[in-house]
Scaffold this motif. Structure first.
Motif, PDB file in Angstrom:
ATOM      1  N   PHE A 148       0.841  -1.196   0.000  1.00 12.74           N
ATOM      2  CA  PHE A 148       0.000   0.000   0.000  1.00 12.74           C
ATOM      3  C   PHE A 148       0.879   1.251   0.000  1.00 12.74           C
ATOM      4  CE2 PHE A 148      -2.369  -3.357   2.153  1.00 12.74           C
ATOM      5  CZ  PHE A 148      -3.507  -3.415   1.358  1.00 12.74           C
ATOM      6  N   ILE A 149       0.572   2.182  -0.894  1.00 10.28           N
ATOM      7  CA  ILE A 149       1.266   3.460  -0.948  1.00 10.28           C
ATOM      8  C   ILE A 149       0.463   4.462  -0.121  1.00 10.28           C
ATOM      9  CG2 ILE A 149       2.225   5.263  -2.417  1.00 10.28           C
ATOM     10  CD1 ILE A 149       3.407   2.468  -2.942  1.00 10.28           C
ATOM     11  N   THR A 195       5.344   9.929  -0.005  1.00 12.21           N
ATOM     12  CA  THR A 195       4.673   8.671   0.336  1.00 12.21           C
ATOM     13  C   THR A 195       5.700   7.548   0.424  1.00 12.21           C
ATOM     14  OG1 THR A 195       4.245   8.406  -2.031  1.00 12.21           O
ATOM     15  CG2 THR A 195       2.428   9.241  -0.690  1.00 12.21           C
ATOM     16  N   VAL A 196       5.255   6.435   0.993  1.00 14.62           N
ATOM     17  CA  VAL A 196       6.106   5.250   1.087  1.00 14.62           C
ATOM     18  C   VAL A 196       5.211   4.014   0.968  1.00 14.62           C
ATOM     19  CG1 VAL A 196       5.974   4.976   3.614  1.00 14.62           C
ATOM     20  CG2 VAL A 196       8.047   4.247   2.393  1.00 14.62           C
ATOM     21  N   GLY A 197       5.785   2.912   0.494  1.00 11.47           N
ATOM     22  CA  GLY A 197       5.046   1.662   0.425  1.00 11.47           C
ATOM     23  C   GLY A 197       5.143   0.905   1.747  1.00 11.47           C
ATOM     24  N   VAL A 198       4.057   0.258   2.138  1.00 13.45           N
ATOM     25  CA  VAL A 198       4.061  -0.579   3.347  1.00 13.45           C
ATOM     26  C   VAL A 198       3.344  -1.886   3.064  1.00 13.45           C
ATOM     27  CG1 VAL A 198       4.265   1.218   5.124  1.00 13.45           C
ATOM     28  CG2 VAL A 198       2.016   0.668   4.194  1.00 13.45           C
ATOM     29  N   ARG A 199       3.785  -2.951   3.755  1.00 18.67           N
ATOM     30  CA  ARG A 199       3.082  -4.227   3.626  1.00 18.67           C
ATOM     31  C   ARG A 199       3.320  -5.083   4.848  1.00 18.67           C
ATOM     32  NH1 ARG A 199       5.916  -9.001   0.506  1.00 18.67           N
ATOM     33  NH2 ARG A 199       3.835  -9.765   0.915  1.00 18.67           N
ATOM     34  N   ILE A 200       2.415  -6.024   5.065  1.00 17.54           N
ATOM     35  CA  ILE A 200       2.537  -7.023   6.134  1.00 17.54           C
ATOM     36  C   ILE A 200       2.471  -8.396   5.464  1.00 17.54           C
ATOM     37  CG2 ILE A 200       1.568  -7.947   8.275  1.00 17.54           C
ATOM     38  CD1 ILE A 200       0.180  -5.208   8.658  1.00 17.54           C
ATOM     39  N   PRO A 201       3.593  -9.100   5.385  1.00 13.75           N
ATOM     40  CA  PRO A 201       3.615 -10.371   4.658  1.00 13.75           C
ATOM     41  C   PRO A 201       3.050 -11.533   5.466  1.00 13.75           C
ATOM     42  CG  PRO A 201       5.773  -9.906   5.539  1.00 13.75           C
ATOM     43  CD  PRO A 201       4.911  -8.731   5.902  1.00 13.75           C
ATOM     44  N   GLU A 202       2.520 -12.493   4.741  1.00 11.53           N
ATOM     45  CA  GLU A 202       2.038 -13.725   5.366  1.00 11.53           C
ATOM     46  C   GLU A 202       3.066 -14.823   5.066  1.00 11.53           C
ATOM     47  OE1 GLU A 202      -2.259 -15.904   5.943  1.00 11.53           O
ATOM     48  OE2 GLU A 202      -1.793 -15.020   4.010  1.00 11.53           O
ATOM     49  N   ASN A 203       4.232 -14.699   5.660  1.00 11.78           N
ATOM     50  CA  ASN A 203       5.322 -15.648   5.446  1.00 11.78           C
ATOM     51  C   ASN A 203       6.011 -15.885   6.782  1.00 11.78           C
ATOM     52  OD1 ASN A 203       8.436 -16.047   4.962  1.00 11.78           O
ATOM     53  ND2 ASN A 203       7.444 -16.746   3.078  1.00 11.78           N
ATOM     54  N   VAL A 204       6.102 -17.144   7.174  1.00  6.73           N
ATOM     55  CA  VAL A 204       6.593 -17.490   8.508  1.00  6.73           C
ATOM     56  C   VAL A 204       8.031 -17.038   8.714  1.00  6.73           C
ATOM     57  CG1 VAL A 204       7.093 -19.429  10.058  1.00  6.73           C
ATOM     58  CG2 VAL A 204       4.999 -19.446   8.695  1.00  6.73           C
ATOM     59  N   VAL A 205       8.877 -17.246   7.705  1.00  3.43           N
ATOM     60  CA  VAL A 205      10.295 -16.885   7.831  1.00  3.43           C
ATOM     61  C   VAL A 205      10.459 -15.373   7.939  1.00  3.43           C
ATOM     62  CG1 VAL A 205      12.552 -16.967   6.707  1.00  3.43           C
ATOM     63  CG2 VAL A 205      11.057 -18.971   6.650  1.00  3.43           C
ATOM     64  N   THR A 206       9.771 -14.639   7.071  1.00  4.57           N
ATOM     65  CA  THR A 206       9.841 -13.174   7.128  1.00  4.57           C
ATOM     66  C   THR A 206       9.342 -12.664   8.473  1.00  4.57           C
ATOM     67  OG1 THR A 206       9.380 -13.104   4.757  1.00  4.57           O
ATOM     68  CG2 THR A 206       9.203 -11.036   5.945  1.00  4.57           C
TER      69      THR A 206
END
Length: 206
Positions: free
Chosen positions: A99-100, A118-129
């Motif tokens: 999301f920007i 602006t900046v990009g943001v995200r919340i990953p659905e990855n166990v290692v990350t």
């Protein structure tokens, strides 16, 4: 020469994650898997790491970098969100979306889009990350590992190690990663604008 970590995709080894985070805290640059594809990552305050990502990917000044966050509470420290945007983002995270959004003062100026702030943001659905983010205690400054002249990101840890051995400090391999980057949605003006269709279903923003 980059250190190579073979990490279990569902139960990441604590020692390996600690070593990766140690490299990040020493201002290292890593190649790591996400829920969409491999990415390059470093600490937010790592100015040289940012320059290294730009050089590896040959990025211009208008490129939107992404802050990969552990959870919604962390994300909210770095971007400004009104109630309508809050509901949209909350319903789509964790997941393969970037999301920007307008940045807060917590974000270093060098990470901002030069005109829009602006900046990009995200919340990953990855166990290692998520394990890396939990140990690090702050977001990762990140960019898709798409090399100049290539149409798709690299997907195999060993392949990345061979290709980037002398330009990154660590490669995390947790099995084959996808080739489709995140869906990018610009919410900086309040109304969703899809900038890139990727792994996340864009229909909820259309």
């Amino acid at each position: 020469m980059a250190k190579y970590f073979d990490v279990h995709p569902d139960n990441p080894q604590t020692r390996a994650i600690s070593q990766v985070v140690g490299i990040l805290r020493d201002d290292g640059l890593i190649a790591y898997p996400t829920d969409s594809c491999y990415a390059l990552g470093c600490r937010i305050g790592n100015a040289k790491g940012l320059d290294r990502i730009r050089e590896i990917r040959r990025l211009g000044s208008g490129h939107h970098f992404t802050l990969v966050c552990r959870d919604f509470a962390q994300l909210g420290q770095f971007v400004q969100i009104n109630n309508a945007v809050f509901r949209l983002v909350k319903a789509s995270t964790p997941g393969s979306y970037t999301f920007i959004l307008p940045a807060t003062r917590e974000v270093p100026r060098r990470l901002l889009h030069p005109k829009k702030k602006t900046v990009g943001v995200r919340i990953p659905e990855n166990v290692v990350t998520q394990a890396i983010l939990a140990e690090l205690g702050e977001p990762l400054l990140s960019s898709t590992l798409l090399l100049p002249g290539q149409e798709e990101p690299l997907t195999q840890g060993w392949e990345i190690k061979e290709e980037l051995d002398h330009v990154v400090d660590a490669v995390i391999d947790s099995g084959e990663c996808g080739t489709v980057p995140t869906t990018v949605v610009d919410l900086s003006d309040g109304e969703p604008e899809i900038l890139r269709v990727g792994a996340g279903d864009p229909s909820r923003f259309e």
